[in-house]
Design an enzyme around this catalytic site. Structure first.
Site, PDB file in Angstrom:
ATOM      1  N   CYS A 191      -0.138   3.953   2.500  1.00 12.52           N
ATOM      2  CA  CYS A 191       0.221   3.544   3.871  1.00 12.52           C
ATOM      3  C   CYS A 191       1.643   3.988   4.199  1.00 12.52           C
ATOM      4  O   CYS A 191       1.918   4.476   5.313  1.00 12.52           O
ATOM      5  CB  CYS A 191       0.111   2.028   4.015  1.00 12.52           C
ATOM      6  SG  CYS A 191      -1.557   1.369   3.843  1.00 12.52           S
ATOM      7  N   CYS A 193       0.834  -1.213   0.000  1.00 12.82           N
ATOM      8  CA  CYS A 193       0.000   0.000   0.000  1.00 12.82           C
ATOM      9  C   CYS A 193       0.866   1.259   0.000  1.00 12.82           C
ATOM     10  O   CYS A 193       1.486   1.596   1.013  1.00 12.82           O
ATOM     11  CB  CYS A 193      -0.926  -0.026   1.209  1.00 12.82           C
ATOM     12  SG  CYS A 193      -1.832   1.509   1.496  1.00 12.82           S
TER      13      CYS A 193
END
Length: 304
Positions: free
Chosen positions: A53, A50
């Site tokens: 993230c 991700c």
């Protein structure tokens, strides 16, 4: 330990384990639910693939560290531990959920800006106090409790972090002065940088130091006491007696003598009695009971 707290925002410097940690499905109950009974816990649900993230993580950690222990951060890799995220209905990441008293209470989705994270922490943990300010407040509280050694330790730790901290320097100087260590108090005040010499926090301690030096030069008060009793118009003797009484902590009597001196001769020594009263009030502090009483008596005399 105190130095570590000041340096590391509530956790030992270089060890964020108490504030920031990774969790698993097995340790979630302890790391999040149990910990949230003491302070809010932000749970960051993320995954290695991700991109957002990775963008959010350093900002999130920075804000949590700056919160100085008001909140904790727990990170959960949903690829390795998907069940908790599934139970919470999290379908996209990054997702940050705040737990408090064992329950999810707030949160956000996506890589939000730092300001939004701070707003979140403000909602769940309240306004944050600067660690140095908190330490100074603790020192003042310890002095009130009579724990002078503890207060001195805090002041020393603050000065290690911020050598020109006027509040800490003034606090240490006052402690030395209260202990009768006039020269030590002067040495502490000499550490104040010239640029901060006019700081209002120093005015009271300087006035108190001057009073202490004046009183130290008087010696035994018995002589001036007898002189005043024999001749109520012995103005210098009454003035000296007031200084000595103030140095011994008999502030009420000191005020009364200066009020009486001012009543008998307002022009003596260029209105010296009133000026000395004002120095007393500055040294004792605005809210000191003897300052309040003295100001009332002086006002009554001046405007009667």
């Amino acid at each position: 330990m105190l130095n570590d707290t000041l340096a590391g925002g509530g956790a030992p410097a270089g060890d964020t384990g108490t504030l920031i940690k990774d969790t698993t499905t097995a340790s979630f109950r302890q790391d999040v639910l149990a910990e949230s009974m003491h302070r809010p816990v932000l749970v960051d649900f993320w995954a290695p693939w991700c991109g957002p993230c990775k963008q959010l993580a350093p900002v999130l950690e920075k804000v949590v560290r700056e919160a100085a222990g008001a909140v904790a951060l727990v990170k959960m890799n949903i690829d390795e531990h998907p069940s908790i995220a599934g139970q919470l209905g999290i379908q996209s990441i990054p997702a940050v959920i705040v737990f408090q008293k064992g329950q999810p209470v707030d949160g956000f989705m996506g890589a939000v800006p730092e300001s939004q994270i701070k707003e979140l922490i403000g909602r769940v943990a309240g306004p944050q106090q600067d660690p140095l300010e908190a330490a100074l407040a603790d020192a003042a509280a310890l002095i009130e409790e009579g724990d002078l050694a503890g207060a001195a330790e805090i002041y020393a730790a603050v000065l290690e972090q911020q050598p020109d901290n006027v509040t800490a320097l003034a606090g240490l100087a006052k402690m030395q002065l209260d202990a009768g260590e006039i020269e030590n108090a002067k040495r502490v005040l000499a550490m104040v940088p010239e640029a901060k010499a006019g700081d209002p926090a120093l005015a009271g301690i300087r006035a108190a130091l001057e009073l202490a030096e004046q009183a130290a030069s008087l010696g035994d008060l018995a002589g001036v006491q007898r002189e005043v009793e024999a001749n109520p118009d012995a103005h210098q003797a009454r003035f000296d007696l007031a200084l000595g009484l103030a140095a011994r902590g008999e502030r009420g009597q000191a005020v009364d003598h200066l009020i009486e001196l001012r009543r008998r001769d307002k022009d003596w020594n260029d209105d010296g009695a009133r000026k000395q009263l004002l120095q007393f009030f500055e040294a004792w502090g605005v809210m000191d009971p003897d300052t309040i009483r003295g100001r009332r008596k002086l006002s009554a005399l001046l405007f009667s």
